[in-house]
Enzyme design. Sequence first.
Site, PDB file in Angstrom:
ATOM      1  N   ASN A 355       0.843  -1.195   0.000  1.00  0.00           N
ATOM      2  CA  ASN A 355       0.000   0.000   0.000  1.00  0.00           C
ATOM      3  C   ASN A 355       0.884   1.253   0.000  1.00  0.00           C
ATOM      4  O   ASN A 355       0.933   2.006   0.963  1.00  0.00           O
ATOM      5  CB  ASN A 355      -0.927  -0.013   1.214  1.00  0.00           C
ATOM      6  CG  ASN A 355      -2.032   1.013   1.115  1.00  0.00           C
ATOM      7  OD1 ASN A 355      -2.035   2.011   1.809  1.00  0.00           O
ATOM      8  ND2 ASN A 355      -2.981   0.768   0.224  1.00  0.00           N
ATOM      9  N   ARG A 400      -1.167   4.917   1.285  1.00  0.00           N
ATOM     10  CA  ARG A 400      -2.110   5.224   0.215  1.00  0.00           C
ATOM     11  C   ARG A 400      -3.537   5.281   0.747  1.00  0.00           C
ATOM     12  O   ARG A 400      -4.305   6.166   0.391  1.00  0.00           O
ATOM     13  CB  ARG A 400      -2.013   4.213  -0.925  1.00  0.00           C
ATOM     14  CG  ARG A 400      -2.841   4.642  -2.147  1.00  0.00           C
ATOM     15  CD  ARG A 400      -2.792   3.632  -3.291  1.00  0.00           C
ATOM     16  NE  ARG A 400      -3.376   4.191  -4.513  1.00  0.00           N
ATOM     17  CZ  ARG A 400      -4.658   4.187  -4.807  1.00  0.00           C
ATOM     18  NH1 ARG A 400      -5.540   3.663  -3.958  1.00  0.00           N
ATOM     19  NH2 ARG A 400      -5.092   4.715  -5.948  1.00  0.00           N
ATOM     20  N   CYS A 401      -3.889   4.329   1.597  1.00  0.00           N
ATOM     21  CA  CYS A 401      -5.236   4.331   2.178  1.00  0.00           C
ATOM     22  C   CYS A 401      -5.520   5.623   2.942  1.00  0.00           C
ATOM     23  O   CYS A 401      -6.657   6.107   2.954  1.00  0.00           O
ATOM     24  CB  CYS A 401      -5.395   3.159   3.138  1.00  0.00           C
ATOM     25  SG  CYS A 401      -5.527   1.541   2.352  1.00  0.00           S
ATOM     26  N   MET A 402      -4.498   6.183   3.584  1.00  0.00           N
ATOM     27  CA  MET A 402      -4.698   7.339   4.456  1.00  0.00           C
ATOM     28  C   MET A 402      -4.690   8.668   3.716  1.00  0.00           C
ATOM     29  O   MET A 402      -4.748   9.718   4.348  1.00  0.00           O
ATOM     30  CB  MET A 402      -3.611   7.375   5.540  1.00  0.00           C
ATOM     31  CG  MET A 402      -3.685   6.240   6.524  1.00  0.00           C
ATOM     32  SD  MET A 402      -2.576   6.469   7.929  1.00  0.00           S
ATOM     33  CE  MET A 402      -0.979   6.488   7.114  1.00  0.00           C
TER      34      MET A 402
END
Length: 412
Positions: A355, A400-402
């Site tokens: 990620n 990336r998620c954040m």
Amino acid sequence: MDEPIHITSEIGKLKTVLLHRPGEELENLTPDYLTDLLFDDIPYLKVAQAEHDAFAEVLRNHGVEVLYLDQLVAEALSTDQLREQFVDEMLAASKQDSRRVTQTLRQFLLDLPTHAMIRKIMAGVRKDEITLPPDQHQQLHNMIEKNHYPFYLDPMPNLYFTRDPAAAIGNGLTVNKMHWTARRRESLFMRYIIDHHPRFANRVPVWYNRTEKFSIEGGDELVLSDKVMAIGVSERTTAEAIEKMATKLFAGSNFKKVIAMEIPKSHAFMHLDTVFTMIDRDKFTIHPEIRDRGGKMNCFVLEKVEGQPFPRITHETDLEHVLRVALGLPSVTLIECGGGDPIAAAREQWNDGSNTLAIAPGVVVTYDRNYVTNQKLREQGIQVIEVAGAELGRGRGGPRCMSMPLVREDVF
């Protein structure tokens, strides 16, 4: 570049990003409700906030403008009418719009200053925070005694994963219908931002709306170039949503191709970006377990056909070939999470080793704990900027998620 949203790749120099600093919503997690709220563990808020602040500072130090979700929403709710409308919609989305407690809960929220109201909605409203009128107390007493659930309004602990509720594509975005009930309300924040914030209002086309029937989430949406997207067919994004979104995207933008990549439907592989990300013009991270033993995986290529209302769809199984053709490259490099070692790959993929957040071509932000994968990236010429994520990672999401990129420089 005066567009409030401009994303034509995963790797262009990042200029503006949307984050959410985790707050009291994490402290409303308890073991009894972890599964319902999509968590495996309870992060320590103080450390999670320190890690998140350090992540934001890394971005600022590389010239990125950092915007915060709660601040944008507060700025968007500029009138009493909008405040009331927002609270009513949020209560309806929380299935609290037809209960005896609704009016009391509504007034409790509206009595707060706007920013505090938004943070309280994010954190959740506990039953012991509200004093009910005597008639409501009597009517609800027996029911409450039988129902020990502590909240009138559920917390939203997943909010710091800003990638999922909405995703920027070109000069527009998808405002997403989230798969799980626990996250459905999150995209309402972005709807109010793009409808009412002066920076975004009336300037942002929407390729998919949160009111649609089928679910789609931003962690599955990757912009590979100014004409090509990849989208995961996953636990949380359906094939029906992809086809509907692609049809509208093709009709209103310069995008011509969407690669729908089928990945295992499991909590460990919840989104495409947990197993596959773009990190340079011709380099990608990949978790080896999303391909079969022969290295194949199902890819469905949706292509715009001039004069036709629906895209043409073809089936491919050679991922490298699909990427080379789509991006016009002679070759691509897939860098395996954990270096391909089955134990390291499984461990580091669980800790978001795939990620990665690219902030420029060949420059990525990763968690420091994924040292095997990070070393493999460096061996391929990638500049790796490590951040701590011991507590943030308990939510099963990485850099990336954040982050929700809003503006990147063009590279293609």
